[in-house]
Design a protein around this motif. Structure first.
Motif, PDB file in Angstrom:
ATOM      1  N   ILE A 104      43.361 -11.721   7.749  1.00 40.75           N
ATOM      2  CA  ILE A 104      42.679 -10.811   6.829  1.00 40.75           C
ATOM      3  C   ILE A 104      41.324 -10.429   7.417  1.00 40.75           C
ATOM      4  N   THR A 105      41.082  -9.139   7.534  1.00 43.18           N
ATOM      5  CA  THR A 105      39.837  -8.659   8.123  1.00 43.18           C
ATOM      6  C   THR A 105      38.688  -8.758   7.126  1.00 43.18           C
ATOM      7  N   PRO A 106      37.454  -8.821   7.606  1.00 41.14           N
ATOM      8  CA  PRO A 106      36.303  -8.805   6.694  1.00 41.14           C
ATOM      9  C   PRO A 106      36.290  -7.545   5.817  1.00 41.14           C
ATOM     10  N   GLN A 107      36.755  -6.437   6.346  1.00 39.24           N
ATOM     11  CA  GLN A 107      36.801  -5.199   5.574  1.00 39.24           C
ATOM     12  C   GLN A 107      37.791  -5.323   4.413  1.00 39.24           C
ATOM     13  N   LYS A 108      38.933  -5.935   4.672  1.00 39.49           N
ATOM     14  CA  LYS A 108      39.929  -6.141   3.621  1.00 39.49           C
ATOM     15  C   LYS A 108      39.382  -7.076   2.550  1.00 39.49           C
ATOM     16  N   LEU A 109      38.692  -8.150   2.961  1.00 42.14           N
ATOM     17  CA  LEU A 109      38.085  -9.064   1.994  1.00 42.14           C
ATOM     18  C   LEU A 109      37.021  -8.363   1.157  1.00 42.14           C
ATOM     19  N   ALA A 110      36.226  -7.499   1.788  1.00 38.14           N
ATOM     20  CA  ALA A 110      35.205  -6.746   1.055  1.00 38.14           C
ATOM     21  C   ALA A 110      35.857  -5.807   0.048  1.00 38.14           C
ATOM     22  N   TYR A 111      36.979  -5.217   0.422  1.00 35.58           N
ATOM     23  CA  TYR A 111      37.716  -4.339  -0.484  1.00 35.58           C
ATOM     24  C   TYR A 111      38.221  -5.130  -1.692  1.00 35.58           C
ATOM     25  N   ILE A 112      38.824  -6.295  -1.432  1.00 38.78           N
ATOM     26  CA  ILE A 112      39.337  -7.129  -2.517  1.00 38.78           C
ATOM     27  C   ILE A 112      38.194  -7.576  -3.428  1.00 38.78           C
ATOM     28  N   GLU A 113      37.093  -7.974  -2.836  1.00 38.89           N
ATOM     29  CA  GLU A 113      35.920  -8.389  -3.612  1.00 38.89           C
ATOM     30  C   GLU A 113      35.444  -7.260  -4.521  1.00 38.89           C
ATOM     31  N   ALA A 114      35.345  -6.060  -3.970  1.00 35.00           N
ATOM     32  CA  ALA A 114      34.884  -4.908  -4.759  1.00 35.00           C
ATOM     33  C   ALA A 114      35.862  -4.605  -5.894  1.00 35.00           C
ATOM     34  N   MET A 115      37.152  -4.672  -5.604  1.00 33.31           N
ATOM     35  CA  MET A 115      38.149  -4.393  -6.642  1.00 33.31           C
ATOM     36  C   MET A 115      38.057  -5.412  -7.779  1.00 33.31           C
ATOM     37  N   LEU A 116      37.870  -6.671  -7.438  1.00 36.17           N
ATOM     38  CA  LEU A 116      37.781  -7.703  -8.473  1.00 36.17           C
ATOM     39  C   LEU A 116      36.471  -7.624  -9.251  1.00 36.17           C
ATOM     40  N   ASN A 117      35.380  -7.326  -8.572  1.00 33.65           N
ATOM     41  CA  ASN A 117      34.077  -7.259  -9.236  1.00 33.65           C
ATOM     42  C   ASN A 117      33.906  -5.999 -10.082  1.00 33.65           C
ATOM     43  N   ASP A 118      34.729  -5.001  -9.833  1.00 33.77           N
ATOM     44  CA  ASP A 118      34.634  -3.751 -10.602  1.00 33.77           C
ATOM     45  C   ASP A 118      35.757  -3.611 -11.622  1.00 33.77           C
ATOM     46  N   ARG A 119      36.469  -4.688 -11.859  1.00 29.63           N
ATOM     47  CA  ARG A 119      37.585  -4.687 -12.811  1.00 29.63           C
ATOM     48  C   ARG A 119      37.106  -5.222 -14.156  1.00 29.63           C
ATOM     49  N   PRO A 120      37.203  -4.409 -15.212  1.00 29.14           N
ATOM     50  CA  PRO A 120      36.762  -4.887 -16.534  1.00 29.14           C
ATOM     51  C   PRO A 120      37.563  -6.122 -16.962  1.00 29.14           C
ATOM     52  N   ARG A 121      36.871  -7.034 -17.644  1.00 26.29           N
ATOM     53  CA  ARG A 121      37.509  -8.269 -18.111  1.00 26.29           C
ATOM     54  C   ARG A 121      37.341  -8.392 -19.617  1.00 26.29           C
ATOM     55  N   LYS A 122      38.407  -8.762 -20.273  1.00 33.08           N
ATOM     56  CA  LYS A 122      38.373  -8.950 -21.720  1.00 33.08           C
ATOM     57  C   LYS A 122      37.323  -9.987 -22.108  1.00 33.08           C
ATOM     58  N   ILE A 123      37.260 -11.094 -21.342  1.00 35.91           N
ATOM     59  CA  ILE A 123      36.322 -12.179 -21.648  1.00 35.91           C
ATOM     60  C   ILE A 123      34.868 -11.725 -21.538  1.00 35.91           C
ATOM     61  N   LEU A 124      34.630 -10.646 -20.810  1.00 32.86           N
ATOM     62  CA  LEU A 124      33.274 -10.094 -20.658  1.00 32.86           C
ATOM     63  C   LEU A 124      33.081  -8.878 -21.560  1.00 32.86           C
ATOM     64  N   ASP A 125      33.873  -8.803 -22.624  1.00 29.84           N
ATOM     65  CA  ASP A 125      33.815  -7.687 -23.572  1.00 29.84           C
ATOM     66  C   ASP A 125      34.089  -6.365 -22.848  1.00 29.84           C
ATOM     67  N   PHE A 126      35.055  -6.415 -21.946  1.00 35.04           N
ATOM     68  CA  PHE A 126      35.512  -5.277 -21.158  1.00 35.04           C
ATOM     69  C   PHE A 126      34.439  -4.671 -20.268  1.00 35.04           C
ATOM     70  N   ARG A 127      33.469  -5.516 -19.908  1.00 34.45           N
ATOM     71  CA  ARG A 127      32.512  -5.125 -18.868  1.00 34.45           C
ATOM     72  C   ARG A 127      33.006  -5.714 -17.562  1.00 34.45           C
ATOM     73  N   THR A 128      32.472  -5.230 -16.467  1.00 40.79           N
ATOM     74  CA  THR A 128      32.879  -5.760 -15.170  1.00 40.79           C
ATOM     75  C   THR A 128      31.964  -6.919 -14.781  1.00 40.79           C
ATOM     76  N   PRO A 129      32.452  -7.816 -13.925  1.00 42.08           N
ATOM     77  CA  PRO A 129      31.585  -8.896 -13.444  1.00 42.08           C
ATOM     78  C   PRO A 129      30.317  -8.348 -12.784  1.00 42.08           C
ATOM     79  N   ARG A 130      30.437  -7.233 -12.071  1.00 41.37           N
ATOM     80  CA  ARG A 130      29.267  -6.631 -11.426  1.00 41.37           C
ATOM     81  C   ARG A 130      28.233  -6.188 -12.470  1.00 41.37           C
TER      82      ARG A 130
END
Length: 70
Positions: free
Chosen positions: A18-44
């Motif tokens: 897994i390249t650093p670029q791919k990891l950065a992409y996955i990180e961004a996707m997860l950090n910008d994904r709204p979460r129910k537990i966060l009242d549908f806000r993103t972790p970011r």
């Protein structure tokens, strides 16, 4: 969290490939994904709010300290 990562990297994936670029992409996707537990806000968004609040606290303490010294 593991289940979310598994959406991008299935079990058994060779992580050394897994390249650093791919990891950065996955990180961004997860950090910008709204979460129910966060009242549908993103972790970011939550992280940014916390950091801004802490900075505001620090600035208020600094201003108060400066005012007391004068």
């Amino acid at each position: 969290m593991n289940g979310l990562v598994r959406q991008f990297l299935p079990k058994g994936t060779d992580l050394s490939s897994i390249t650093p670029q791919k990891l950065a992409y996955i990180e961004a996707m997860l950090n910008d994904r709204p979460r129910k537990i966060l009242d549908f806000r993103t972790p970011r968004e939550v992280y940014t709010e916390i950091v801004q609040a802490k900075l505001a606290e620090r600035q208020a303490v600094t201003a108060k300290t400066v005012a007391l010294q004068t």
